[in-house]
Design a protein around this motif. Structure first.
Motif, PDB file in Angstrom:
ATOM      1  N   THR A  15       0.861  -1.190   0.034  1.00  0.00           N
ATOM      2  CA  THR A  15      -0.018  -0.171  -0.041  1.00  0.00           C
ATOM      3  C   THR A  15       0.900   1.328   0.070  1.00  0.00           C
ATOM      4  OG1 THR A  15      -1.738  -1.195   1.100  1.00  0.00           O
ATOM      5  CG2 THR A  15      -1.992   1.163   1.349  1.00  0.00           C
ATOM      6  N   SER A  16       0.494   1.911  -0.837  1.00  0.00           N
ATOM      7  CA  SER A  16       1.405   3.373  -1.004  1.00  0.00           C
ATOM      8  C   SER A  16       0.383   4.550  -0.140  1.00  0.00           C
ATOM      9  CB  SER A  16       1.397   3.840  -2.530  1.00  0.00           C
ATOM     10  OG  SER A  16       1.760   5.358  -2.164  1.00  0.00           O
ATOM     11  N   PHE A  17       0.898   4.683   1.092  1.00  0.00           N
ATOM     12  CA  PHE A  17       0.086   5.457   2.099  1.00  0.00           C
ATOM     13  C   PHE A  17       0.091   6.959   1.541  1.00  0.00           C
ATOM     14  CE2 PHE A  17       1.362   1.861   4.714  1.00  0.00           C
ATOM     15  CZ  PHE A  17       0.090   1.479   5.252  1.00  0.00           C
ATOM     16  N   ILE A  56      -7.695  -5.406  10.082  1.00  0.00           N
ATOM     17  CA  ILE A  56      -6.688  -5.133   9.019  1.00  0.00           C
ATOM     18  C   ILE A  56      -6.777  -3.739   8.575  1.00  0.00           C
ATOM     19  CG2 ILE A  56      -5.538  -5.767   6.861  1.00  0.00           C
ATOM     20  CD1 ILE A  56      -5.908  -8.357   7.787  1.00  0.00           C
ATOM     21  N   ILE A  57      -7.959  -3.268   8.246  1.00  0.00           N
ATOM     22  CA  ILE A  57      -8.125  -2.233   7.695  1.00  0.00           C
ATOM     23  C   ILE A  57      -7.983  -1.114   8.881  1.00  0.00           C
ATOM     24  CG2 ILE A  57     -10.032  -0.631   6.811  1.00  0.00           C
ATOM     25  CD1 ILE A  57     -11.093  -3.344   5.414  1.00  0.00           C
ATOM     26  N   ARG A  58      -8.209  -1.244   9.921  1.00  0.00           N
ATOM     27  CA  ARG A  58      -8.138  -0.362  10.859  1.00  0.00           C
ATOM     28  C   ARG A  58      -6.501   0.066  11.169  1.00  0.00           C
ATOM     29  NH1 ARG A  58      -6.435  -0.206  15.803  1.00  0.00           N
ATOM     30  NH2 ARG A  58      -6.212  -2.654  16.129  1.00  0.00           N
ATOM     31  N   LYS A  59      -6.073  -1.188  11.172  1.00  0.00           N
ATOM     32  CA  LYS A  59      -4.315  -0.914  11.531  1.00  0.00           C
ATOM     33  C   LYS A  59      -3.757  -0.137  10.218  1.00  0.00           C
ATOM     34  CE  LYS A  59      -3.982  -4.992  14.510  1.00  0.00           C
ATOM     35  NZ  LYS A  59      -3.608  -6.539  14.576  1.00  0.00           N
ATOM     36  N   LEU A  60      -4.178  -0.576   9.070  1.00  0.00           N
ATOM     37  CA  LEU A  60      -3.695   0.294   8.117  1.00  0.00           C
ATOM     38  C   LEU A  60      -3.853   1.755   7.946  1.00  0.00           C
ATOM     39  CD1 LEU A  60      -4.297  -2.514   5.373  1.00  0.00           C
ATOM     40  CD2 LEU A  60      -2.269  -1.480   5.622  1.00  0.00           C
ATOM     41  N   ALA A  61      -5.242   2.166   8.292  1.00  0.00           N
ATOM     42  CA  ALA A  61      -5.589   3.470   8.591  1.00  0.00           C
ATOM     43  C   ALA A  61      -4.953   4.141   9.636  1.00  0.00           C
ATOM     44  CB  ALA A  61      -7.116   3.526   9.020  1.00  0.00           C
ATOM     45  N   VAL A  62      -4.584   3.634  10.788  1.00  0.00           N
ATOM     46  CA  VAL A  62      -3.623   4.044  11.674  1.00  0.00           C
ATOM     47  C   VAL A  62      -2.201   4.406  11.163  1.00  0.00           C
ATOM     48  CG1 VAL A  62      -2.475   3.738  13.905  1.00  0.00           C
ATOM     49  CG2 VAL A  62      -5.069   3.256  13.639  1.00  0.00           C
ATOM     50  N   GLU A  63      -1.684   3.254  10.643  1.00  0.00           N
ATOM     51  CA  GLU A  63      -0.538   3.414   9.831  1.00  0.00           C
ATOM     52  C   GLU A  63      -0.472   4.694   8.707  1.00  0.00           C
ATOM     53  OE1 GLU A  63       3.697   3.079   9.409  1.00  0.00           O
ATOM     54  OE2 GLU A  63       2.552   2.364  10.949  1.00  0.00           O
ATOM     55  N   LYS A  65      -2.164   7.408   8.999  1.00  0.00           N
ATOM     56  CA  LYS A  65      -2.466   8.417   9.501  1.00  0.00           C
ATOM     57  C   LYS A  65      -1.015   8.994   9.989  1.00  0.00           C
ATOM     58  CE  LYS A  65      -5.943   9.657  12.289  1.00  0.00           C
ATOM     59  NZ  LYS A  65      -7.055   9.697  13.198  1.00  0.00           N
ATOM     60  N   LYS A  66      -0.141   7.929  10.548  1.00  0.00           N
ATOM     61  CA  LYS A  66       1.062   8.344  11.091  1.00  0.00           C
ATOM     62  C   LYS A  66       2.104   8.849  10.123  1.00  0.00           C
ATOM     63  CE  LYS A  66       1.843   4.324  13.590  1.00  0.00           C
ATOM     64  NZ  LYS A  66       2.380   3.344  14.373  1.00  0.00           N
ATOM     65  N   ARG A  67       1.937   8.229   8.882  1.00  0.00           N
ATOM     66  CA  ARG A  67       2.841   8.690   7.804  1.00  0.00           C
ATOM     67  C   ARG A  67       2.324   9.847   7.023  1.00  0.00           C
ATOM     68  NH1 ARG A  67       4.536   3.022   4.534  1.00  0.00           N
ATOM     69  NH2 ARG A  67       4.809   1.568   6.468  1.00  0.00           N
ATOM     70  N   ASN A  68       1.292  10.134   7.204  1.00  0.00           N
ATOM     71  CA  ASN A  68       0.857  11.445   6.565  1.00  0.00           C
ATOM     72  C   ASN A  68       0.620  12.718   7.409  1.00  0.00           C
ATOM     73  OD1 ASN A  68       0.476  10.697   3.707  1.00  0.00           O
ATOM     74  ND2 ASN A  68      -0.738   8.988   4.395  1.00  0.00           N
ATOM     75  N   LYS A  69       1.074  12.701   8.750  1.00  0.00           N
ATOM     76  CA  LYS A  69       1.012  13.791   9.589  1.00  0.00           C
ATOM     77  C   LYS A  69       1.556  14.862   8.974  1.00  0.00           C
ATOM     78  CE  LYS A  69      -0.344  12.179  13.939  1.00  0.00           C
ATOM     79  NZ  LYS A  69      -0.004  12.020  15.365  1.00  0.00           N
TER      80      LYS A  69
END
Length: 69
Positions: A15-17, A56-63, A65-69
């Motif tokens: 996934t490209s965040f 899994i979707i929740r964990k990806l969403a959290v990740e 959010k972290k990468r796009n702050k």
């Protein structure tokens, strides 16, 4: 549990965040059985419960959010 880890790891790597539709595209590729998706991921995805998929979707969403702050 092993299926969850396999699918989560695959989606985290693929996934490209920074692209809005990347996660949706990766899940669609799994659903449509693209040849580029490893068989182990396809088999593991089939074994997931709805709850496990949403986790899994929740964990990806959290990740994401972290990468796009």
């Amino acid at each position: 549990m092993k299926s969850t880890v396999i699918v989560l790891n695959y989606l985290m790597e693929q996934t490209s965040f920074t692209a809005k539709t990347s996660l949706v595209d990766r899940i669609q590729e799994i659903n449509e059985l693209y040849e580029t998706v490893p068989d182990e991921v396809l088999d593991s995805y089939e074994e997931l419960t709805e709850y496990e998929l949403w986790e899994i979707i929740r964990k990806l969403a959290v990740e994401g959010k972290k990468r796009n702050k």
